[in-house]
Design an enzyme around this catalytic site. Structure first.
Site, PDB file in Angstrom:
ATOM      1  N   ASP A  97       0.816  -1.210   0.000  1.00 30.71           N
ATOM      2  CA  ASP A  97       0.000   0.000   0.000  1.00 30.71           C
ATOM      3  C   ASP A  97       0.852   1.264   0.000  1.00 30.71           C
ATOM      4  OD1 ASP A  97      -2.222   1.901   0.933  1.00 30.71           O
ATOM      5  OD2 ASP A  97      -3.271   0.002   0.743  1.00 30.71           O
ATOM      6  N   HIS A 138      -3.952   5.414   3.897  1.00 31.14           N
ATOM      7  CA  HIS A 138      -4.759   4.258   3.526  1.00 31.14           C
ATOM      8  C   HIS A 138      -4.173   2.964   4.088  1.00 31.14           C
ATOM      9  CE1 HIS A 138      -6.018   1.408   0.203  1.00 31.14           C
ATOM     10  NE2 HIS A 138      -7.166   1.968   0.462  1.00 31.14           N
ATOM     11  N   SER A 160     -11.799  -1.188  -0.139  1.00 32.46           N
ATOM     12  CA  SER A 160     -10.519  -1.046   0.560  1.00 32.46           C
ATOM     13  C   SER A 160     -10.613  -1.521   1.995  1.00 32.46           C
ATOM     14  CB  SER A 160     -10.136   0.435   0.630  1.00 32.46           C
ATOM     15  OG  SER A 160      -9.222   0.756  -0.346  1.00 32.46           O
TER      16      SER A 160
END
Ligand SMILES: *[C@@H]1O[C@H](CO)[C@@H](O)[C@H](O)[C@H]1NC(C)=O
Ligand SMILES: *[C@@H]1O[C@H](CO)[C@@H](O)[C@H](O)[C@H]1NC(C)=O
Ligand SMILES: *[C@@H]1O[C@H](CO)[C@@H](O)[C@H](O)[C@H]1NC(C)=O
Length: 829
Positions: free
Chosen positions: A196, A234, A406
């Site tokens: 990520d 994220h 996600s």
């Protein structure tokens, strides 16, 4: 004399501490597959390239580089070699004849994160806001949760908001994990890694579970995949869902005693070579790779991982986890509102990935989570006025708004970590098998089929929602599968125009018992269909696969936004719906063009591959690592298709989503619940979650023409700081000696020693002639950098501001996404 040597040595130490790294602005990179007996160093010298080293875990693959300005004949030589190989004109004698395959690396568009921001709290929620109409918590469930927290000593302040772990309002709508924890299964011994934008290993909620040995920053070539851009949140949020520590900070992860690492690849442009290296980095130690990203979910992209990445994944599947295979978890994608489908994404439709979609806290379909035949399961995420509550970047920061598919995929990764905790010897296929057997069907009034083995399958939910308890119980007892076998049909050449309207073109292939016996093939798990279709408007096409048992997989659906004049080129679709079938009998594909318009096309050819359990484990070889020739037509038969009457296939343009002019965007983010229970209509604009390019300067604290040495800002400051001290020291010395010399000159005596010192002084101060000026600027910049001091805090507080602004971004003013964007996305293909 002594002093100058000492200074030179210091400078060298400083410079060599900086690691060489991939710099895609200044260098070209080449990936080369070599015969094992050839020396990469010799190949490098023949090609005029520099040898960088082995390419990740790929056998006999190497990386070479060249500064962009250097003249070398590598490209011509490699191209020539490719031609000679095609014509089989090589002797095998020369060094270059050992080059089996080569590829100049191209930077590719950054992958998109699969997060979306849920709408701001409305009357619908958050559910415990006490407003009229808000659901209320069940008193019994609240008491039960309190007992559980006491029993397991969970004192994390947002545990009570983590409804996905224990839902006290919509009872049963959680991952059902508490019964697993009570058995003491909490992720011990399992490792997951977030591929990520980094993970904050200094967060109090993550640091005790952080797995440094499995982590790396591929964007800034640093052992620590720290979030560095304002937008790098994220990965940390996803990591918290998997393995946030049970410690009184924020909440807990699904597998709160598992190890969690980070592989940072989403924050800068990368090449296939970088991604391939990340995708099986430390694959003996990292068990699960959690991936909440992919190509654009704009309803018009059709993008698959390149050959090197596919090679990396197959290598991990065959060699990782001591041969049991690594687990790739992928978010299904958020493009449902744009009519996208996860079979148009080569990551989510790979047999090697577990594709996880999202449902909301009421167990409803979300407006964003894509459907497809390749989706295995779903689990909870944002919707119905709430989202996933997790850790955030910062020492003690929590986040209440994590959403999109996600947020679903990492919950899956956490559950798989629990399964490995309970039964470490499960292979990658055993885990998928467990999901097929334990998925819990939801909303059964919707479109579900009963599969051959009596399981329920839906293109919206796969085999249903994940139930952690069921997964772990099954993991403990399931019989391990025998190795994987496969059966390839010949290429079936059709070459027939596709009728428009209510007729479809059907082509069948009969798989016989003998075919399968020859292939040592016992039972189907995955089915793939690779096909070529020419069409002047790709979005008009749809494809279904009918198995011998009559079960239909919708491999492809029409996509209203997909205007590509392209068709399908060697595209592989996948279905998990046929798991457990024998494979024997007639398999048919039906290609349809139900939109009667000026756009038409031709069905060229297709090939069926059955993947599954072998008959005889002892004689089953491993699948060869993929090559560029896998789709070549080795065996071809002509087949005449038949016309059959068809219904329009499913497409997300149907009832739920009336095509809506404001909906022409690459990603819907602003669905507001219109009425209680109604599915939201996607309308609005893309989230600004792809950071603007200026953000990249965040990794530099000096202007770009100063090298960053590929290290963090902190290290850069250290390097330049040390350099500055040397420079200042030298300047001081210089001045001292200068004064000394003037004194001596005055006494008219020569001393060459000082002249030598002067030269070296100039060198140290910055590349000879330019030394003086550069020195001045550097000192100035340095001063600024130190004055900045808390650069990183500044970085974060900026992004916090950004977060606050995100709600405003969703305002009605931003509903004009611009067709330009769609166009340019298409251009990327
Ligand atoms: C959920 O977990 C409980 C044990 O905590 C178990 O009895 C129940 O069967 C599980 N639910 C499903 C659907 O497996
Ligand atoms: C496909 O069919 C057309 C006529 O329908 C023919 O002209 C063409 O040669 C065929 N192509 C191949 C590759 O068979
Ligand atoms: C498509 O339509 C055009 C004219 O409308 C026609 O000339 C062409 O043959 C058609 N192609 C196919 C493959 O049906």
């Amino acid at each position: 004399m002594h002093t100058s040597k000492c200074l030179g040595f210091l400078a060298l130490v400083c410079l060599s501490a900086a690691k060489l790294h991939r710099n895609h602005e200044t260098h070209d990179y080449y990936a080369i597959h070599l015969q094992p007996d050839k020396s990469p160093q010799q190949v490098a010298s023949v090609l005029g390239l520099d040898y960088e080293g082995k390419l990740g875990e790929l056998q006999d693959h190497h990386t070479f580089s060249s500064p962009r300005h250097r003249k070398h004949g590598a490209e011509g030589l490699l191209e020539d070699l490719r031609l000679r190989r095609r014509k089989r004109e090589f002797t095998g004698a020369g060094i270059l004849d050992g080059v089996l395959w080569s590829q100049k690396q191209k930077t590719k568009p950054r992958m998109e994160k699969r997060s979306i921001l849920p709408p701001p709290p409305t009357r619908q929620g958050p559910p415990d806001n006490g407003l009229p109409g808000a659901p209320v918590a069940d008193a019994g469930a609240v008491a039960e949760r309190a007992d559980l927290a006491r029993e397991l000593t969970i004192e994390d302040p947002i545990f009570n908001e983590q409804w996905h772990l224990f839902n006290t309002m919509q009872l049963g709508h959680d991952i059902n994990v508490t019964g697993v924890w009570k058995q003491g299964i909490t992720g011990e011994g399992a490792t997951a890694v977030m591929v990520d934008d980094g993970i904050d290993m200094y967060s109090d909620d993550l640091k005790d579970n952080y797995f440094a040995a499995g982590s790396y920053d591929f964007n800034d070539d640093n052992p620590e995949p720290k979030p560095r851009l304002g937008d790098d949140r994220h990965g940390t949020r996803c990591a918290g869902e998997i393995a946030a520590v049970k410690n009184g900070v924020c909440g807990v992860g699904v597998a709160y005693n598992a190890k969690i690492g980070g592989l940072r690849i989403l924050s800068k442009v990368i090449t296939d070579e970088d991604e391939a290296t990340a995708m099986n980095y430390k694959f003996q130690d990292n068990q699960i790779y959690s991936c909440s990203w992919g190509p654009p979910d704009d309803g018009q992209s059709m993008d698959a991982p390149g050959l090197l990445i596919r090679k990396a994944m197959v290598t991990a599947i065959q060699q990782g986890r001591q041969g049991r295979g690594n687990i790739y978890v992928f978010a299904a994608g958020n493009g449902r509102g744009s009519g996208d489908n996860c079979n148009f994404d080569g990551y989510t439709n790979s047999i090697y990935t577990i594709t996880v979609g999202g449902i909301d806290r009421k167990g409803k379909q979300t407006y964003y989570s894509e459907h497809c035949a390749a989706q295995l399961v779903v689990t909870y995420s944002s919707g119905s006025g709430d989202a996933i509550h997790t850790t955030d970047v910062g020492v003690n920061q929590c986040y209440a708004n994590h959403g999109g598919t996600s947020a679903a995929a990492p919950l899956g990764a956490g559950i798989f970590a629990l399964a490995f905790s309970a039964r470490p010897e499960l292979t990658w296929r055993d885990l998928q098998h467990i999901l097929v057997l334990t998925g819990v069907p939801i909303n059964e009034d919707e479109d579900w089929d009963t599969t051959y083995i009596g399981r329920k399958f839906s293109h919206a939910y796969g085999y249903g929602k994940l139930d952690a308890y069921a997964v772990v119980e099954k993991a403990k007892t399931i019989d391990l599968l025998k190795p994987q076998a496969w059966y390839n049909s010949p290429w079936l050449h059709i070459n027939h125009s596709i009728p428009q309207g209510t007729d479809g073109l059907l082509s069948s292939f009969e798989v016989t018992k003998e075919h399968l016996k020859l292939a040592n093939f016992e039972k189907v798990e995955h089915v793939t269909v690779t096909m070529n279709v020419q069409h002047t408007r790709r979005g008009d096409l749809s494809v279904e696969l009918r198995s011998p048992t009559g079960l239909v997989s919708h491999l492809s659906v029409t996509r209203r936004l997909d205007e590509a004049n392209a068709g399908y080129v060697d595209w592989t679709f996948m279905s998990v719906a046929h798991w457990g079938e024998s494979g024997i009998g007639k398999w048919s594909v039906v290609v349809k063009d139900t939109n009667v318009n000026e756009h038409n096309g031709t069905f060229t050819d297709w090939k069926l591959t059955l993947w599954g359990e072998c008959i005889d484990a002892a004689s089953q070889p491993l699948l060869p690592i993929p090559t560029e020739h896998d789709d070549d037509d080795h065996t071809v038969i002509s087949a005449s298709p038949t016309f059959i009457s068809v219904k329009p296939g499913p497409s997300e343009t149907a009832t739920d989503f009336p095509a809506n002019p404001t909906d022409h965007q690459h990603r819907p983010v602003n669905a507001k619940p219109t009425a209680p229970g109604a599915i939201s209509t996607a309308s609005s604009t893309a989230l600004p979650d792809a950071p603007p390019d200026e953000d990249e300067t965040d990794t530099y604290f000096l202007p770009h023409y100063f090298p960053t040495f590929g290290v963090s800002k902190r290290t850069q400051i250290w390097i330049y700081g040390a350099f500055a001290i040397i420079v200042l020291f030298c300047a001081g010395l210089g001045t001292y000696f200068f004064i000394q010399r003037r004194k001596r000159r005055r006494s008219e005596r020569e001393d060459y020693e000082f002249e030598i010192l002067d030269d070296e002084d100039a060198m140290l101060n910055g590349n000879g002639a330019a030394g003086g000026k550069r020195k001045g600027r550097r000192a100035g910049e340095l001063y600024d950098a130190f004055a900045g001091g808390s650069d990183e805090e500044q970085l974060l507080s900026e992004s916090e501001k950004e977060d606050e602004e995100e709600y405003r971004d969703i305002g009605p003013a931003s509903t004009e996404p611009g067709r330009g964007r769609s166009q340019s996305r298409q251009g990327e293909m």
